[in-house]
Scaffold this motif. Structure first.
Motif, short mmCIF file in Angstrom:
data_model
loop_
_atom_site.label_atom_id
_atom_site.label_comp_id
_atom_site.label_asym_id
_atom_site.label_seq_id
_atom_site.Cartn_x
_atom_site.Cartn_y
_atom_site.Cartn_z
N HIS A 6 -32.51 -41.67 15.23
CA HIS A 6 -32.75 -40.30 15.71
C HIS A 6 -31.68 -39.32 15.22
CE1 HIS A 6 -35.89 -41.43 18.66
NE2 HIS A 6 -35.25 -42.58 18.65
N VAL B 46 -27.26 -47.11 5.42
CA VAL B 46 -26.47 -46.71 6.59
C VAL B 46 -27.33 -46.93 7.82
CG1 VAL B 46 -25.03 -44.94 7.63
CG2 VAL B 46 -25.38 -44.97 5.15
N VAL C 103 -20.14 -44.35 8.74
CA VAL C 103 -20.23 -43.46 7.59
C VAL C 103 -20.00 -42.05 8.11
CG1 VAL C 103 -21.78 -42.56 5.81
CG2 VAL C 103 -21.74 -45.01 6.35
N SER D 90 -35.39 -50.50 10.58
CA SER D 90 -35.75 -49.99 9.25
C SER D 90 -34.68 -50.35 8.22
CB SER D 90 -35.98 -48.47 9.29
OG SER D 90 -34.78 -47.80 9.60
N PHE E 133 -42.81 -50.36 17.07
CA PHE E 133 -41.85 -50.52 15.96
C PHE E 133 -42.48 -50.76 14.60
CE2 PHE E 133 -37.57 -50.42 17.68
CZ PHE E 133 -37.85 -50.34 19.03
N GLY F 167 -37.06 -45.14 8.65
CA GLY F 167 -37.13 -45.27 10.11
C GLY F 167 -37.22 -43.92 10.81
N ARG G 201 -22.22 -48.91 12.40
CA ARG G 201 -21.14 -48.45 13.27
C ARG G 201 -20.81 -49.45 14.37
NH1 ARG G 201 -22.89 -43.25 15.18
NH2 ARG G 201 -21.42 -42.29 13.75
N LYS G 202 -21.83 -50.07 14.90
CA LYS G 202 -21.61 -50.90 16.10
C LYS G 202 -21.25 -52.33 15.74
CE LYS G 202 -24.30 -48.04 19.11
NZ LYS G 202 -25.61 -47.76 19.64
N GLY H 139 -29.94 -52.08 16.23
CA GLY H 139 -30.13 -50.69 16.64
C GLY H 139 -30.88 -50.58 17.95
N GLY H 140 -31.90 -49.74 17.96
CA GLY H 140 -32.64 -49.47 19.19
C GLY H 140 -33.69 -50.51 19.51
N PHE I 154 -24.02 -50.60 6.20
CA PHE I 154 -22.88 -50.19 7.02
C PHE I 154 -23.38 -49.84 8.41
CE2 PHE I 154 -22.05 -49.60 2.61
CZ PHE I 154 -20.77 -50.11 2.45
N MET J 11 -41.58 -41.82 18.73
CA MET J 11 -42.70 -42.73 19.04
C MET J 11 -42.44 -43.71 20.18
SD MET J 11 -40.75 -43.89 16.53
CE MET J 11 -41.37 -43.11 15.06
O1 48F Z 1 -31.78 -46.24 15.90
P1 48F Z 1 -32.03 -47.40 15.04
O2 48F Z 1 -32.66 -48.60 15.64
O3 48F Z 1 -32.85 -46.86 13.76
P2 48F Z 1 -34.31 -47.13 13.18
O4 48F Z 1 -34.28 -48.27 12.25
O5 48F Z 1 -35.18 -47.56 14.44
C1 48F Z 1 -35.43 -46.66 15.48
C2 48F Z 1 -35.84 -47.45 16.69
O6 48F Z 1 -34.83 -48.33 17.09
C3 48F Z 1 -36.21 -46.56 17.89
C4 48F Z 1 -37.46 -45.81 17.67
C5 48F Z 1 -38.64 -46.53 17.12
O7 48F Z 1 -39.49 -46.88 18.04
O8 48F Z 1 -37.52 -44.65 17.91
O9 48F Z 1 -35.17 -45.68 18.19
O10 48F Z 1 -34.79 -45.83 12.69
O11 48F Z 1 -30.69 -47.88 14.35
C6 48F Z 1 -29.83 -46.97 13.72
C7 48F Z 1 -28.49 -47.65 13.54
O12 48F Z 1 -27.67 -46.81 12.77
C8 48F Z 1 -26.34 -46.90 13.27
C9 48F Z 1 -26.52 -47.03 14.78
O13 48F Z 1 -25.38 -47.61 15.38
C10 48F Z 1 -27.76 -47.92 14.86
O14 48F Z 1 -27.44 -49.29 14.95
N1 48F Z 1 -25.64 -45.68 12.85
C11 48F Z 1 -25.94 -44.40 13.22
N2 48F Z 1 -25.11 -43.54 12.62
C12 48F Z 1 -24.27 -44.27 11.85
C13 48F Z 1 -24.61 -45.64 12.00
C14 48F Z 1 -23.17 -43.96 10.98
N3 48F Z 1 -22.77 -42.69 10.78
N4 48F Z 1 -22.52 -44.98 10.36
C15 48F Z 1 -22.90 -46.25 10.55
N5 48F Z 1 -23.94 -46.61 11.36
#
Ligand code: 48F
Length: 258
Positions: free
Chosen positions: A169, A30, A126, A35, A238, A222, A55-56, A61-62, A53, A234
């Motif tokens: 987060h 998810v 999700v 990550s 990355f 992540g 959402r966007k 992501g970030g 899966f 952090m």
């Molecule tokens: O936030 P995100 O990039 O997660 P990550 O892999 O990396 C974090 C970093 O980007 C940054 C950081 C590190 O330096 O602090 O924030 O931990 O990606 C999370 C993805 O999950 C999707 C959201 O749209 C994003 O693309 N997401 C979140 N909740 C849901 C979801 C959900 N309920 N269902 C589907 N997708």
């Protein structure tokens, strides 16, 4: 001559076949941030049936936005080998600090993961999990548009042997589990502990330690790992995200083989 309805039929039937083929999985990831993408790449490479899966509309992501919308990311020495493995070009800024173009990095991780065999369902959120005998056995999904529109539409379900919560987060999967009356996470207080303020060095180290099973059947990856186990954020470094995705994949792959 192109026929519009044939175009529609091609999309509808191909998509529905893809969805049907992925209703039962080895691993459901998810979140399509760094990550989740690394985890998906590694599990697909290992031959696991894995789907992600998101959402966007887009993956990454970030990572897309770099730091404060300056589209460069920093990756520390320990994780540079993952950039190299994916073929993401990087530059040494000073010893131990490598920079990479965040758009190139996001798109390359996504592309390589899909080419390795990861199936992505974007625009799907999700909203819950299925639990049997105190273990997660799958996901409850809905169109993101349903969620955004606040529509009252019942979801569908995906069965999975393992779930990786890579939702960043918000730690959404473990968050929803944590709110159930009958569930306790494998954290100190049994709940999502929440993240602490920004401390890059400690956060990055802790991310790997916090990448572990947080509820039977669910791994963290992540930033979710630190949010769930109560560690620091952090900022735009990355390496920990990439290493965490790799570790989650390795451990879930091992657990599937047990
Ligand atoms: O936030 P995100 O990039 O997660 P990550 O892999 O990396 C974090 C970093 O980007 C940054 C950081 C590190 O330096 O602090 O924030 O931990 O990606 C999370 C993805 O999950 C999707 C959201 O749209 C994003 O693309 N997401 C979140 N909740 C849901 C979801 C959900 N309920 N269902 C589907 N997708």
């Amino acid at each position: 001559m192109l026929d519009e309805v044939t175009i529609s039929r091609a999309i509808v039937s191909t998509y529905l076949q893809k969805l049907q083929d992925h209703l039962e999985l080895d691993v459901a990831i998810v979140g399509g941030g760094p990550s989740g993408l690394v985890a998906g790449y590694k599990l697909a490479q290992a031959g696991r049936k894995v789907a992600l899966f998101e959402r966007k509309l887009s993956l990454g992501g970030g990572m897309w936005g770099g730091g404060m919308m300056m589209n460069e990311i920093v990756v520390q020495e320990q994780a540079k080998r993952i950039l190299d493995e994916f073929g993401v070009p990087s530059k040494e800024f000073q010893p131990g600090y490598h920079t990479a173009d965040s758009v190139l990095c996001s798109t390359t991780l996504a592309s390589k993961a899909c080419l390795a065999g990861l199936t992505v369902f974007n625009l799907v959120s999700v909203e819950d999990v299925m639990v049997r005998d105190s273990r997660v056995t799958g996901l409850v999904i809905n169109w993101s548009a349903v969620e955004m529109g606040g529509l009252h539409v019942d979801p569908l379900t995906i069965r999975a042997k393992w779930v990786i919560d890579a939702t960043g987060h918000a730690a959404e999967v473990l968050g929803v589990i944590s709110r159930k009356v009958d569930a306790r996470l494998l954290t100190e207080n049994g709940r999502v502990m929440g993240e602490r303020s920004l401390w890059a060095d400690v956060a990055e180290t802790n991310t790997l330690g916090n990448t572990r099973e947080a509820f039977p059947g669910v791994y963290t990856a992540g930033m979710c790992a630190n949010a769930v186990f109560g560690s620091y954020r952090m900022g735009p470094v990355f390496g920990g995200m990439l290493l965490s995705g790799e570790k989650a994949a390795q451990e879930v792959h091992r657990r599937l083989s047990e």
